[in-house]
Design an enzyme around this catalytic site. Sequence first.
Site, short mmCIF file in Angstrom:
data_model
loop_
_atom_site.label_atom_id
_atom_site.label_comp_id
_atom_site.label_asym_id
_atom_site.label_seq_id
_atom_site.Cartn_x
_atom_site.Cartn_y
_atom_site.Cartn_z
CB ALA C 46 40.41 34.29 46.10
CB ILE C 47 39.56 39.97 44.72
CG1 ILE C 47 38.72 39.61 45.95
CG2 ILE C 47 38.80 40.92 43.81
CD1 ILE C 47 37.45 38.89 45.64
CG HIS C 49 41.79 43.81 43.32
ND1 HIS C 49 40.72 44.06 44.17
CD2 HIS C 49 42.69 43.11 44.04
CE1 HIS C 49 40.98 43.51 45.35
NE2 HIS C 49 42.16 42.92 45.30
CE LYS C 249 42.43 46.69 46.14
NZ LYS C 249 43.85 46.66 46.49
CB SER C 337 45.95 43.93 47.83
OG SER C 337 44.89 44.12 46.93
CB CYS C 401 31.84 18.25 52.65
SG CYS C 401 31.52 17.75 54.35
CB CYS C 441 37.94 13.19 53.66
SG CYS C 441 38.44 14.89 53.87
#
Lengths: 421, 122, 478
Positions: C46-47, C49, C249, C337, C401, C441
């Site tokens: 989830a980066i 870059h 990476k 990536s 939560c 839930c």
Amino acid sequence: MINYDIVIIGGGPAGLAAAVSAYDSGVHSILILERDKELGGILGQCIHNGFGLHTFKEELTGPEYAQRYIDQVLERKIEYKLRSMVLEISPEKVITAINREDGLFEIQAGAIVLTMGCRERSRGALNIPGFRPAGVYTAGTAQRLVNLEGYMPGREVVILGSGDIGLIMARRMTLEGAKVKVVAELLPYSGGLKRNIVQCLNDFDIPLKLSHTVVDIEGNERVEGVTIAEVDEKLKPIPGTEEHYTCDTLLLSCGLIPENELSRGMGVRINPVTSGPYVNESLETSIPGVFAAGNVLHVHDLVDFVSEEAAAAGKNAAAFVKSGMAEGERHEISLSVEDGPRYTVPSTIDPAKVEGNLTVRFRVGKVIRNHFVCVYFDQDRVIHIKRPIMAPGEMEEVLLKKKFFDDHPKLAKITVRVEEA
Amino acid sequence: MDKKNLICIGCPLGCPLQVTVSDTGEIIKVEGNTCPRGDAYARKELTNPTRIVTSTVRVLGSKNGYVTVSCKTKTDVPKGKIFEVIKDLRGISVSVPIHIGDVIKANVAGTGIDMVATKEIS
Amino acid sequence: MYDIVIIGAGVTGCSVARELSRYNAKICVVEKEEDVCCGTSKANSAIVHAGFDAAAGSLMAKLNLIGNLMMNDLAEELDIPYRQNGSLVVCLSEEDRPNLVKLYENGLKNGVEQLRIIEKEELQALEPNISPDAVAALYAPTGGIICPFTLTIALAENANTNGVEFKFDTKVTGLHSVKDYWVIETPNGSIETKCVVNAAGVYSDVFHNMVSAKKIHITPRRGDYCLLDKNTGNFAKQTIFPLPGKFGKGVLVSPTIHGNTIVGPTAIDVDNKGGTNTAAEGLNDLIEKAGSTVKDLPIRQVITSFAGLRAHEDHHEFIIGEVEDAPGFIDCAGIESPGLTSAPAIGKMVGDLLKDKLSLSPNPNFNGTRKGVLDPKTLSKEEYAKLLKEKPAYGNIICRCEGISEGELLDAIHRPLGAKNLDGIKRRTRAGTGRCQAGFCTPRQMEILSRELGVDQSELTKCGGKSKLIVGTTKDRI
């Protein structure tokens, strides 16, 4: 802003007992906030019997035990809100909650009793490797699906964890037509009551494998199988001991964690050993006027002790309100533990506040046979009781008599320990 | 003569019991118990083991969205009849209002004992 | 006859779809799963870059940078949670400094802005939990963290709203060309189209190799991750990388856009294109490696672990463009990536290619704005009170939560390409992603899904297909 003298967070067995006790102590401005559609908490889905032996001298099912307290709440016309979720509590005891009818609302409480209970440790927290298919449930979630919704979560079941919820679900699933193939337990001993081993496993020839854990889950969409392996003294899987079980369901009963998000949010100090608040002899947390009882304080085995503990908290909350919510001077004495007990509830005592005898509860960290529970007031041993067996799965209690406090006016320290002789 | 091993469930001690049983099934002696409850438990468990059976049946008409009501055998039934008791509950639905103690199925599985509701449902 | 069929509804496919929805064209996305974002797009770091890592002069480097530069605007247009928290590549000994400098210079060549090397003191001020062994770091303020689910879902929803069809549970089993168009075979029938876009992730070599003599080879490269409780949210401020190695990476430690800490990935080549199962060695390996760049990683606060498969092509480069010996077949293959970061740029590149190839005219009704599932926590007190009055479902908390209400679930179910199963709700609302991992839930979500979709709870699944949540009713087999 709505005001109540006492607001009770959670209408399960602890909250109900606290409410009744507070009422009977003379404070009538009480509100219970409950997130589910009924009072009674987790007892609503605990349809098995074994509750109330101490409290009512009867063996009741969970819902029946809950109803005894619900009746007392209704008789006293204590107010409660259902389907209401508390979102936040401020250190100044302002409670923010939400439900469909009232929307978002705030309540200023004079005193608060925290009785939110606990949640189950998830597969994610256990970091069990493998696929992440449907069919992996914590035992409590499966219990809700079976007992309250009438659904079968699976047909061929493996259970990890021999705590009471896992054992109870082994029997429950079997009685509803599923095949429970094995119960695996990480530790070398079971955390559940002996009666449950006999009546939930032995009765149905369900094997119990101690010192085993699940090391892999198969099945991309739905569970297709699990692999179990033996573990060493460090609880690490031993290569070469793997056994494969075909199944469509894995139930997890691997520990309960007190639900203290709200407590942490308001700044209540939490004991890392119990994951519940530090409390004093009045079951009061680090915030004056905020009390805690039941599973949110420390996870119990018997609901009877929950009710007893919560009644004390309710009484003390009422006393706090009646005294004008002034804290006054406190002289704290710490309780230390050595050689056996992992913690005590309470963790501090002000002798001036002890009116009668005081119950101190604790758990040991491993199975201990033929030892003595000892309590020292400074250097004096005041309690020396033989216990043929103590186990982490059975909460222990000692009763500190008022006399002990009277006999030690300059008391500086209390120690609870386990000795060989 | 036969020796059977049991664990007493009367208290957390869980004393391991050794019971000597005659060829005709009579209890000759109980050893290993540390109190009289162990002796009583062993005798009962080996001659006439019984259990309370708990289960759920469907409920109809609930205003609050309940679809099941929990129930139990009013007193203990022979252990050997557990599955028959469950079978006898198949297909049963009960309508609201339900009170604790209401009979869900009388003389369940011919045991002479009623299956009763353990929850209030309106 | 379609103008364009896109195979794969991951972030690449959805980005291309959204870009193409700017034009008048008959477009369809075919996806073998029940929902968008079910492959690599749902299981990655989830980066976003900064772009210093990719080899200078490569397509990866070019599209990484463009994607990075496009992300802020895209996040605003499509209401995607995104924040430029900055990236750090940590150098743990003076011996390694030359490699750090090389990375910096590579970044400069790639056009990364604001890139600089910082020394120990500044590093420790920026990142209090950095390893005491760290001597220096490459600091890239343009690195960011994003919600990969929302990015993919938002692109898909916007494409759909602007006319792109989505066919789910539609696995492509064969492809062949007929004259000047393509025929795509699926279990639900054949689809004819002028052009095909191959955005099939780890399966992109399968489809490419069906149509071209010049083969490509994708190795699924598994990355395991651990996600830590929100209590650890402040542990890392930037995204912390080690110096890159042979397999990529390395294991990063980063805050997530939602306030968790993510640790991962490993890099383990697997044979099975469906092999997203984590393994004990992988998890242990990543915990050990993550510990090298930071001090006292709070790994005991793990709330879940998962794995995703990178589509690693042998040449470690994006393969984007019309296949020479298969006119009309456009590859978007080997998107490992920085695939997530590059997605907006890939969309634009393929969009432009097909616009020119098919002489597409602009769609005058194209609306590039999309609003996500309303998060009541972003409202003012007055707005919130108004919402609760008008839509009481927002007052019924389902996921305790994460504090998600029934109102949000209803929104997620009823919007374009709405949620049909638990994972769909999870990715659109975050219900079930908290510390109890849907223990509380699940029964409540099932009740709502059943009611809103008009199906019995026995039909509900975790993620479509055979992932049924319940198998029957009590005593049904006795």
